[in-house]
Design an enzyme around this catalytic site. Structure first.
Site, PDB file in Angstrom:
ATOM      1  N   SER A   5      -2.485-112.576 -42.621  1.00  0.00           N
ATOM      2  CA  SER A   5      -2.662-113.013 -44.013  1.00  0.00           C
ATOM      3  C   SER A   5      -1.269-113.210 -44.610  1.00  0.00           C
ATOM      4  CB  SER A   5      -3.469-111.979 -44.816  1.00  0.00           C
ATOM      5  OG  SER A   5      -2.905-110.693 -44.672  1.00  0.00           O
ATOM      6  N   GLU A   7       1.182-113.425 -48.261  1.00  0.00           N
ATOM      7  CA  GLU A   7       1.282-113.084 -49.688  1.00  0.00           C
ATOM      8  C   GLU A   7       2.226-114.060 -50.389  1.00  0.00           C
ATOM      9  OE1 GLU A   7       1.463-108.897 -50.677  1.00  0.00           O
ATOM     10  OE2 GLU A   7       3.081-109.329 -52.085  1.00  0.00           O
ATOM     11  N   THR A  38       0.447-112.186 -55.900  1.00  0.00           N
ATOM     12  CA  THR A  38       0.870-111.001 -56.640  1.00  0.00           C
ATOM     13  C   THR A  38       0.607-111.166 -58.142  1.00  0.00           C
ATOM     14  OG1 THR A  38       3.115-111.829 -56.897  1.00  0.00           O
ATOM     15  CG2 THR A  38       2.673-110.454 -54.968  1.00  0.00           C
ATOM     16  N   GLY A  97       1.310-101.013 -60.014  1.00  0.00           N
ATOM     17  CA  GLY A  97       2.362-101.855 -60.578  1.00  0.00           C
ATOM     18  C   GLY A  97       3.528-100.995 -61.025  1.00  0.00           C
ATOM     19  N   ASP A  98       4.578-101.637 -61.472  1.00  0.00           N
ATOM     20  CA  ASP A  98       5.755-100.918 -61.972  1.00  0.00           C
ATOM     21  C   ASP A  98       5.996-101.355 -63.404  1.00  0.00           C
ATOM     22  OD1 ASP A  98       6.548 -99.406 -59.663  1.00  0.00           O
ATOM     23  OD2 ASP A  98       7.020-101.342 -58.751  1.00  0.00           O
ATOM     24  N   ALA A 112      -3.268 -96.135 -59.291  1.00  0.00           N
ATOM     25  CA  ALA A 112      -4.153 -97.069 -58.588  1.00  0.00           C
ATOM     26  C   ALA A 112      -5.550 -96.473 -58.368  1.00  0.00           C
ATOM     27  CB  ALA A 112      -3.522 -97.467 -57.254  1.00  0.00           C
ATOM     28  N   TYR A 134       2.266 -96.456 -48.041  1.00  0.00           N
ATOM     29  CA  TYR A 134       3.725 -96.319 -47.890  1.00  0.00           C
ATOM     30  C   TYR A 134       4.066 -95.436 -46.686  1.00  0.00           C
ATOM     31  CZ  TYR A 134       3.436 -98.330 -52.483  1.00  0.00           C
ATOM     32  OH  TYR A 134       3.138 -99.170 -53.511  1.00  0.00           O
ATOM     33  N   LYS A 154      -6.962 -92.448 -53.529  1.00  0.00           N
ATOM     34  CA  LYS A 154      -7.335 -93.804 -53.986  1.00  0.00           C
ATOM     35  C   LYS A 154      -8.280 -94.473 -52.993  1.00  0.00           C
ATOM     36  CE  LYS A 154      -2.915 -95.995 -52.877  1.00  0.00           C
ATOM     37  NZ  LYS A 154      -1.767 -96.726 -53.380  1.00  0.00           N
ATOM     38  N   PHE A 205      16.173-105.327 -51.873  1.00  0.00           N
ATOM     39  CA  PHE A 205      14.738-104.974 -51.991  1.00  0.00           C
ATOM     40  C   PHE A 205      14.494-103.588 -51.392  1.00  0.00           C
ATOM     41  CE2 PHE A 205      12.900-109.590 -51.589  1.00  0.00           C
ATOM     42  CZ  PHE A 205      13.326-109.856 -52.865  1.00  0.00           C
ATOM     43  N   HIS A 255       0.090-108.618 -42.411  1.00  0.00           N
ATOM     44  CA  HIS A 255       0.157-109.252 -43.730  1.00  0.00           C
ATOM     45  C   HIS A 255       1.622-109.620 -43.985  1.00  0.00           C
ATOM     46  CE1 HIS A 255      -1.090-109.889 -47.956  1.00  0.00           C
ATOM     47  NE2 HIS A 255       0.025-109.282 -48.306  1.00  0.00           N
TER      48      HIS A 255
HETATM   49  P1  FAD Z   1      -0.209 -95.498 -56.829  1.00  0.00           P
HETATM   50  O1  FAD Z   1      -1.077 -95.421 -55.642  1.00  0.00           O
HETATM   51  O2  FAD Z   1      -0.823 -95.230 -58.156  1.00  0.00           O
HETATM   52  O3  FAD Z   1       1.016 -94.490 -56.583  1.00  0.00           O
HETATM   53  C1  FAD Z   1       2.175 -94.524 -57.393  1.00  0.00           C
HETATM   54  C2  FAD Z   1       2.895 -93.184 -57.347  1.00  0.00           C
HETATM   55  O4  FAD Z   1       2.146 -92.211 -58.057  1.00  0.00           O
HETATM   56  C3  FAD Z   1       3.078 -92.609 -55.951  1.00  0.00           C
HETATM   57  O5  FAD Z   1       4.290 -91.913 -55.923  1.00  0.00           O
HETATM   58  C4  FAD Z   1       1.894 -91.673 -55.784  1.00  0.00           C
HETATM   59  O6  FAD Z   1       2.168 -90.599 -54.879  1.00  0.00           O
HETATM   60  C5  FAD Z   1       1.691 -91.183 -57.209  1.00  0.00           C
HETATM   61  N1  FAD Z   1       0.257 -90.983 -57.533  1.00  0.00           N
HETATM   62  C6  FAD Z   1      -0.788 -91.734 -57.135  1.00  0.00           C
HETATM   63  N2  FAD Z   1      -1.929 -91.290 -57.663  1.00  0.00           N
HETATM   64  C7  FAD Z   1      -1.613 -90.216 -58.423  1.00  0.00           C
HETATM   65  C8  FAD Z   1      -2.374 -89.328 -59.242  1.00  0.00           C
HETATM   66  N3  FAD Z   1      -3.708 -89.472 -59.366  1.00  0.00           N
HETATM   67  N4  FAD Z   1      -1.700 -88.337 -59.894  1.00  0.00           N
HETATM   68  C9  FAD Z   1      -0.359 -88.182 -59.763  1.00  0.00           C
HETATM   69  N5  FAD Z   1       0.404 -89.007 -58.997  1.00  0.00           N
HETATM   70  C10 FAD Z   1      -0.216 -90.021 -58.339  1.00  0.00           C
HETATM   71  N6  FAD Z   1       3.579-104.610 -57.833  1.00  0.00           N
HETATM   72  C11 FAD Z   1       3.267-105.489 -58.823  1.00  0.00           C
HETATM   73  O7  FAD Z   1       3.700-105.308 -59.967  1.00  0.00           O
HETATM   74  N7  FAD Z   1       2.487-106.581 -58.578  1.00  0.00           N
HETATM   75  C12 FAD Z   1       1.967-106.825 -57.349  1.00  0.00           C
HETATM   76  O8  FAD Z   1       1.252-107.827 -57.151  1.00  0.00           O
HETATM   77  C13 FAD Z   1       2.265-105.925 -56.274  1.00  0.00           C
HETATM   78  N8  FAD Z   1       1.768-106.113 -55.027  1.00  0.00           N
HETATM   79  C14 FAD Z   1       2.017-105.177 -54.056  1.00  0.00           C
HETATM   80  C15 FAD Z   1       1.392-105.326 -52.805  1.00  0.00           C
HETATM   81  C16 FAD Z   1       1.597-104.392 -51.796  1.00  0.00           C
HETATM   82  C17 FAD Z   1       0.887-104.574 -50.469  1.00  0.00           C
HETATM   83  C18 FAD Z   1       2.451-103.272 -52.018  1.00  0.00           C
HETATM   84  C19 FAD Z   1       2.715-102.273 -50.929  1.00  0.00           C
HETATM   85  C20 FAD Z   1       3.074-103.131 -53.262  1.00  0.00           C
HETATM   86  C21 FAD Z   1       2.848-104.056 -54.291  1.00  0.00           C
HETATM   87  N9  FAD Z   1       3.403-103.903 -55.572  1.00  0.00           N
HETATM   88  C22 FAD Z   1       3.094-104.801 -56.567  1.00  0.00           C
HETATM   89  C23 FAD Z   1       4.303-102.776 -55.855  1.00  0.00           C
HETATM   90  C24 FAD Z   1       3.536-101.544 -56.412  1.00  0.00           C
HETATM   91  O9  FAD Z   1       2.951-101.870 -57.638  1.00  0.00           O
HETATM   92  C25 FAD Z   1       4.546-100.411 -56.573  1.00  0.00           C
HETATM   93  O10 FAD Z   1       4.966 -99.962 -55.313  1.00  0.00           O
HETATM   94  C26 FAD Z   1       4.105 -99.265 -57.478  1.00  0.00           C
HETATM   95  O11 FAD Z   1       5.255 -98.450 -57.734  1.00  0.00           O
HETATM   96  C27 FAD Z   1       3.056 -98.354 -56.866  1.00  0.00           C
HETATM   97  O12 FAD Z   1       1.837 -98.951 -56.799  1.00  0.00           O
HETATM   98  P2  FAD Z   1       0.604 -98.212 -56.066  1.00  0.00           P
HETATM   99  O13 FAD Z   1      -0.594 -99.021 -56.285  1.00  0.00           O
HETATM  100  O14 FAD Z   1       0.967 -97.864 -54.685  1.00  0.00           O
HETATM  101  O15 FAD Z   1       0.547 -96.879 -56.960  1.00  0.00           O
END
Ligand code: FAD
Length: 273
Positions: A5, A7, A38, A97-98, A112, A134, A154, A205, A255
């Site tokens: 796939s 991106e 994205t 997201g960030d 997430a 990760y 998640k 990056f 991917h």
């Molecule tokens: P989460 O799974 O929420 O985790 C984030 C952090 O919080 C981690 O350190 C985790 O250990 C911690 N955490 C998780 N759940 C909890 C909880 N319930 N309580 C306390 N701590 C918790 N970013 C964008 O802005 N747009 C995109 O389109 C995008 N696409 C991506 C696609 C892929 C395949 C990947 C790998 C990353 C992408 N990102 C994107 C980047 C991503 O948004 C960042 O890496 C972000 O910092 C973490 O997202 P996550 O969904 O993994 O977060």
């Protein structure tokens, strides 16, 4: 070969639109299982993801939008889910997201897992939901064990699959998959692959997202200096070798982070076939 796939990021300027059109025109021939788009850091009103999804779907590509917690209220996310459903999307990549620099407040959903749960509450089983993984730990996690527990959380909230952050060390992936399986999770975990086109960009990056570039790769890349052809050729070799190891070790698919360019990904695929 396993399924692949691609991106893309949503283009904004006319030049970026033309570039994505060219890239899609070339990568289509590689028969991706689907492509994903994205979601920008600025929240739903500023994102060009829906229109890009619409265009890609109209061109016959199965296209999956990324959706994030950032900058979006539940109501906005609900609206996006409705829109993507109406556009015929069946797959989503759900992320936290960030927080963009300069923005002080995140969305209503914090992580997430909350987003995945919300998607399930709102849309049941309509979407196949991918989440991020990760193998080298999320850079903000307290430690690797906590990060793994959060990943499991998640998935339990309703994810069907995961795509990893990119990495250049296959053992990190294999170890992560083993740990996840031991935690009782059996969803597919797809390696995210970052081809190397421009080494200084990849270094930047990697510093941000916590991906380790092996020292032997860095040293050879630095020795090539401004010789861009050699950087690309060596980069394609290294990444193709990584992909081969991953597939031989059981990766279910690959991917590719294309950065909207066709060549770096095609150079890797050419060596794999
Ligand atoms: P989460 O799974 O929420 O985790 C984030 C952090 O919080 C981690 O350190 C985790 O250990 C911690 N955490 C998780 N759940 C909890 C909880 N319930 N309580 C306390 N701590 C918790 N970013 C964008 O802005 N747009 C995109 O389109 C995008 N696409 C991506 C696609 C892929 C395949 C990947 C790998 C990353 C992408 N990102 C994107 C980047 C991503 O948004 C960042 O890496 C972000 O910092 C973490 O997202 P996550 O969904 O993994 O977060």
């Amino acid at each position: 070969m396993v399924p692949i796939s691609f991106e893309f990021y949503p283009p904004k300027t006319a030049e970026q639109h033309a570039q994505l059109d060219r890239t899609v025109g070339k990568l289509r021939a590689e028969n991706p299982e689907y492509v994903s788009v994205t979601f920008g850091a600025g929240g739903s009103t500023l994102s060009h993801t829906p229109e890009t999804i619409q265009k890609l779907r109209a061109s016959g590509l199965d296209s999956a939008p990324h959706i994030t917690c950032m900058g979006g209220s539940r109501e906005e996310i609900r609206g996006l889910l409705k829109l993507y459903r109406a556009l015929g999307a069946k797959r989503l990549v759900a992320l936290r997201g960030d927080l963009p620099s300069g923005m002080v407040s995140a969305g209503e959903l914090r992580y997430a897992d909350e987003l995945v749960q919300f998607i399930r509450e709102e849309t049941g089983d309509h979407f196949h939901v991918e989440v991020a993984a990760y193998p080298e730990m999320h850079p903000q996690a307290r430690d690797a064990h906590v990060d793994l527990r959060n990943f499991v959380g998640k998935v339990r909230a309703g994810a069907n699959g995961a795509i990893t952050q990119y990495f250049y060390n296959a053992d990190a992936y294999f170890r992560f998959v083993d740990d996840v399986r031991r935690a009782g999770i059996d969803i597919p975990i797809v390696p995210g692959i970052m081809p190397i086109q421009n080494f200084s960009q990849i270094r930047r990056f990697s510093d941000l997202c916590g991906a380790e570039i092996p020292r032997w790769v860095t040293q050879r890349m630095l020795a090539y200096g401004d010789d861009a052809d050699s950087v690309r050729a060596f980069g394609a070799e290294v990444v193709a070798q990584l992909c081969r190891r991953l597939v031989e070790g059981g990766a279910p698919s690959l991917h590719f982070y294309t950065l909207n360019l066709s060549k770096p990904t095609m150079n890797v695929l050419a060596q794999l076939r």
